[in-house]
Design a protein around this motif. Structure first.
Motif, PDB file in Angstrom:
ATOM      1  N   UNK A  34       1.090  -1.474   0.245  1.00  0.00           N
ATOM      2  CA  UNK A  34      -0.128   0.622   0.238  1.00  0.00           C
ATOM      3  C   UNK A  34       0.804   1.303  -0.108  1.00  0.00           C
ATOM      4  N   UNK A  35       0.286   2.034  -0.740  1.00  0.00           N
ATOM      5  CA  UNK A  35       0.532   3.609  -0.758  1.00  0.00           C
ATOM      6  C   UNK A  35      -0.019   4.023  -0.010  1.00  0.00           C
ATOM      7  N   UNK A  36       0.329   5.127   1.162  1.00  0.00           N
ATOM      8  CA  UNK A  36      -0.520   6.313   2.479  1.00  0.00           C
ATOM      9  C   UNK A  36       0.377   7.302   2.674  1.00  0.00           C
ATOM     10  N   UNK A  37      -0.949   8.213   2.150  1.00  0.00           N
ATOM     11  CA  UNK A  37      -0.279   9.738   1.896  1.00  0.00           C
ATOM     12  C   UNK A  37       0.158  10.523   3.445  1.00  0.00           C
ATOM     13  N   UNK A  69      -3.499  -2.160   6.507  1.00  0.00           N
ATOM     14  CA  UNK A  69      -2.099  -2.706   5.926  1.00  0.00           C
ATOM     15  C   UNK A  69      -2.570  -1.059   6.322  1.00  0.00           C
ATOM     16  N   UNK A  70      -2.792   0.026   5.155  1.00  0.00           N
ATOM     17  CA  UNK A  70      -3.079   1.156   5.525  1.00  0.00           C
ATOM     18  C   UNK A  70      -3.010   1.425   6.740  1.00  0.00           C
ATOM     19  N   UNK A  71      -3.675   1.126   7.585  1.00  0.00           N
ATOM     20  CA  UNK A  71      -3.539   1.975   9.248  1.00  0.00           C
ATOM     21  C   UNK A  71      -2.251   1.270   9.351  1.00  0.00           C
ATOM     22  N   UNK A  72      -2.116   0.598   9.488  1.00  0.00           N
ATOM     23  CA  UNK A  72      -0.586   0.117  10.562  1.00  0.00           C
ATOM     24  C   UNK A  72       0.723   0.762   9.508  1.00  0.00           C
ATOM     25  N   UNK A  73       0.432   0.806   8.267  1.00  0.00           N
ATOM     26  CA  UNK A  73       1.787   1.629   7.830  1.00  0.00           C
ATOM     27  C   UNK A  73       1.615   2.861   8.481  1.00  0.00           C
ATOM     28  N   UNK A  74       0.234   3.689   8.864  1.00  0.00           N
ATOM     29  CA  UNK A  74       0.535   5.044   8.941  1.00  0.00           C
ATOM     30  C   UNK A  74       0.487   5.460  10.546  1.00  0.00           C
ATOM     31  N   UNK A  75       0.083   3.838  11.227  1.00  0.00           N
ATOM     32  CA  UNK A  75       1.054   3.883  12.102  1.00  0.00           C
ATOM     33  C   UNK A  75       2.261   4.199  12.226  1.00  0.00           C
ATOM     34  N   UNK A 106       8.322  -0.758   6.424  1.00  0.00           N
ATOM     35  CA  UNK A 106       8.063   1.102   5.998  1.00  0.00           C
ATOM     36  C   UNK A 106       8.446   1.669   5.188  1.00  0.00           C
ATOM     37  N   UNK A 107       8.553   1.977   4.381  1.00  0.00           N
ATOM     38  CA  UNK A 107       9.727   3.225   3.498  1.00  0.00           C
ATOM     39  C   UNK A 107       9.006   4.685   3.562  1.00  0.00           C
ATOM     40  N   UNK A 108       9.541   5.674   3.792  1.00  0.00           N
ATOM     41  CA  UNK A 108       9.484   7.215   3.589  1.00  0.00           C
ATOM     42  C   UNK A 108       9.129   7.071   1.766  1.00  0.00           C
ATOM     43  N   UNK A 116       4.268   0.565   2.071  1.00  0.00           N
ATOM     44  CA  UNK A 116       4.188  -0.693   2.953  1.00  0.00           C
ATOM     45  C   UNK A 116       4.190  -2.017   2.230  1.00  0.00           C
ATOM     46  N   UNK A 117       4.861  -3.199   3.436  1.00  0.00           N
ATOM     47  CA  UNK A 117       4.794  -4.027   1.881  1.00  0.00           C
ATOM     48  C   UNK A 117       4.241  -4.827   3.795  1.00  0.00           C
ATOM     49  N   UNK A 118       3.393  -5.871   3.276  1.00  0.00           N
ATOM     50  CA  UNK A 118       3.002  -6.902   4.069  1.00  0.00           C
ATOM     51  C   UNK A 118       3.489  -8.033   3.640  1.00  0.00           C
ATOM     52  N   UNK A 119       4.602  -8.913   4.482  1.00  0.00           N
ATOM     53  CA  UNK A 119       5.685 -10.111   3.852  1.00  0.00           C
ATOM     54  C   UNK A 119       5.295 -11.520   4.092  1.00  0.00           C
TER      55      UNK A 119
END
Length: 159
Positions: A34-37, A69-75, A106-108, A116-119
């Motif tokens: 996912x990509x999160x703003x 996943x977007x919520x997790x990445x943002x957090x 998670x990478x900027x 964000x990547x879940x693997x």
């Protein structure tokens, strides 16, 4: 993988969708991306719907949908940015969480946006980090405010 229709999207938006799909399909061990703003809204996802695969009684990816996943990445992004600020550590480039049953990376990207990547737990972390860096390098310069707005609208129409 369920993908949103790219019909009617700009060339830049279609290219980002292609890059994201390629990351999931070509990198072994990747469940979802996912990509999160910077404000926590999902801009792109490898699974924009509510797709959940059952494998041996377990869900393949975060519970429910890519929105999780977007919520997790943002957090994770918020937590690590706050920690870096408290520690005078400068900008956060990458964060990795290794769990018994999976990994989250998670990478900027730019202007606070995050990839964000879940693997899988047995993934090759260096390969995933390398492909994430390629995505960030290709996406960072085109992720303008106009493109972010277009991607948000595209995600809203698929949910």
């Amino acid at each position: 993988m369920t993908a949103p229709s790219t019909f009617g999207l700009s060339t830049e938006a279609r290219n980002l969708h292609w890059l994201l799909s390629n990351l999931v399909e070509e990198v072994p061990g990747v469940h979802s991306v996912t990509v999160v703003s910077s404000d926590g809204l999902m801009l792109l996802s490898s699974d924009p719907g509510h797709q959940v695969a059952q494998v041996a009684g377990r869900q393949d990816g975060p519970r429910g949908s890519s929105a999780d996943l977007a919520t997790i990445v943002s957090g994770i992004g918020s937590l690590t940015f706050g920690a870096a600020k408290l520690m005078d550590g400068g900008g956060v480039k990458q964060t990795m969480v290794a769990m018994d049953e999976g990994s989250v990376f998670v990478m900027s990207i730019s202007d606070g946006s995050l990839l964000g990547v879940h693997a899988t737990p047995d993934c090759d972390m260096s390969v995933i980090a390398y492909h994430m860096a390629l995505f960030v390098g290709r996406a960072g310069h085109v992720l303008t405010p106009e493109l972010r707005s277009e991607l948000r609208k595209s995600m809203e129409s698929t949910q």
